[in-house]
Design an enzyme around this catalytic site. Structure first.
Site, PDB file in Angstrom:
ATOM      1  CE  LYS A  63      -3.492   5.031  -1.779  1.00 46.87           C
ATOM      2  NZ  LYS A  63      -4.547   5.500  -2.701  1.00 46.87           N
ATOM      3  CE1 TYR A  90      -4.059   2.031   0.631  1.00 41.68           C
ATOM      4  CE2 TYR A  90      -2.608   3.268   2.079  1.00 41.68           C
ATOM      5  CZ  TYR A  90      -3.796   3.157   1.380  1.00 41.68           C
ATOM      6  OH  TYR A  90      -4.717   4.181   1.418  1.00 41.68           O
TER       7      TYR A  90
END
Ligand code: BGC
Length: 265
Positions: free
Chosen positions: A168, A164
């Protein structure tokens, strides 16, 4: 002066729940026609459309997996088929598949990168191509606007969530590099980095005792709600933000302010 989007068409990916849902509803209130993209949340998307229509707005729900090129092409074709154009893309779809690093499967690594990063690439590329083909529409100062949904984890490392955080971090430089590349065509690309927002993605960490621990990481001492992000998202795509290009707006109650140093470090 208000942030209005009258006469504009917005595609919101992952618009069936959470932050995307909040953005879809607020954009419709601001006068935009909204394409509510969903992957698995058919009922949620239909409900968002119903709410928008009940408020006198226009919306359609379109199923698409943002990590699949053909789905993304079809999404934009359906958007223009229904509303004639697209002026705003909110590349918002995102997932988490958490695991300790050594236990993380390649599949869970790939799935998160595919949805969170490749999905934004495919949607933004489709939007840029369409903005170029459409040219000036006279509905906004910019020729088109793209908003990339990032996270505080574009800067805060996150153990147990490397897929994750990597996605990002990637979104951050995808957004800035694209912003630089297309600004000359008056296409504005910006990002939002939300902190802890109460949605399905972080249900476990925002309830009960976990919520108390989480609040220690938020100087403003409040867990955010989708509307907090939606208001920032409305500003950034409106003409009020016409000179904002390649910026990331952190909507995080101060989570990125090193709260560990609050009490003299
Ligand atoms: C994540 C949430 C998390 C928040 C703050 C978000 O990007 O999706 O699960 O609560 O960052 O850590």
């Amino acid at each position: 002066m208000e942030c209005r989007l009258d006469g504009q068409v917005a595609v919101v990916t992952g618009g069936s729940s959470g932050i995307g849902r909040g953005i879809a509803l607020l954009y419709a209130q601001a006068g935009a026609s909204v394409v509510v993209n969903y992957y698995s949340g058919h009922e949620g998307a239909a409900e968002v459309v119903r709410q928008i229509e009940a408020g006198g707005g226009r919306a359609i729900a379109v199923e698409a997996d943002v990590s699949r090129e053909a789905d993304v092409e079809a999404l934009f074709a359906k958007a223009t088929g229904a509303f004639g154009a697209v002026d705003i893309l909110v590349a918002n779809s995102g997932i988490q598949k958490d695991a300790a690093f050594a236990e993380m499967s390649l599949q869970d690594w790939q799935k998160v990168i595919d949805t969170n990063l490749t999905g934004q690439f495919l949607c933004a590329r489709a939007a840029v191509r369409l903005f170029r083909a459409q040219g000036e529409r006279g509905v906004s100062k910019a020729t088109g606007k793209i908003l990339c949904m990032s996270s505080v984890h574009e800067v805060i490392p996150w153990a147990g969530h490397v897929n994750y955080a990597a996605s990002k971090g990637g979104v951050s430089l995808l957004m800035k590099s694209l912003a630089q590349e297309v600004a000359g065509e008056r296409i504005r690309v910006n990002g939002i980095a939300p902190g802890a927002i109460r949605t399905a993605i972080n249900k476990e960490s925002t309830e009960g005792e976990a919520a108390q621990r989480l609040l220690k990481l938020i100087p403003y001492r409040r867990i955010g709600v989708a509307e907090d992000v939606a208001r920032a998202a409305l500003f950034l795509v409106s003409d009020m933000a016409d000179y904002v290009v390649g910026a990331t707006l952190f909507v995080d109650g101060g989570m990125t302010l090193y709260p560990g140093f609050e009490d003299n470090g």
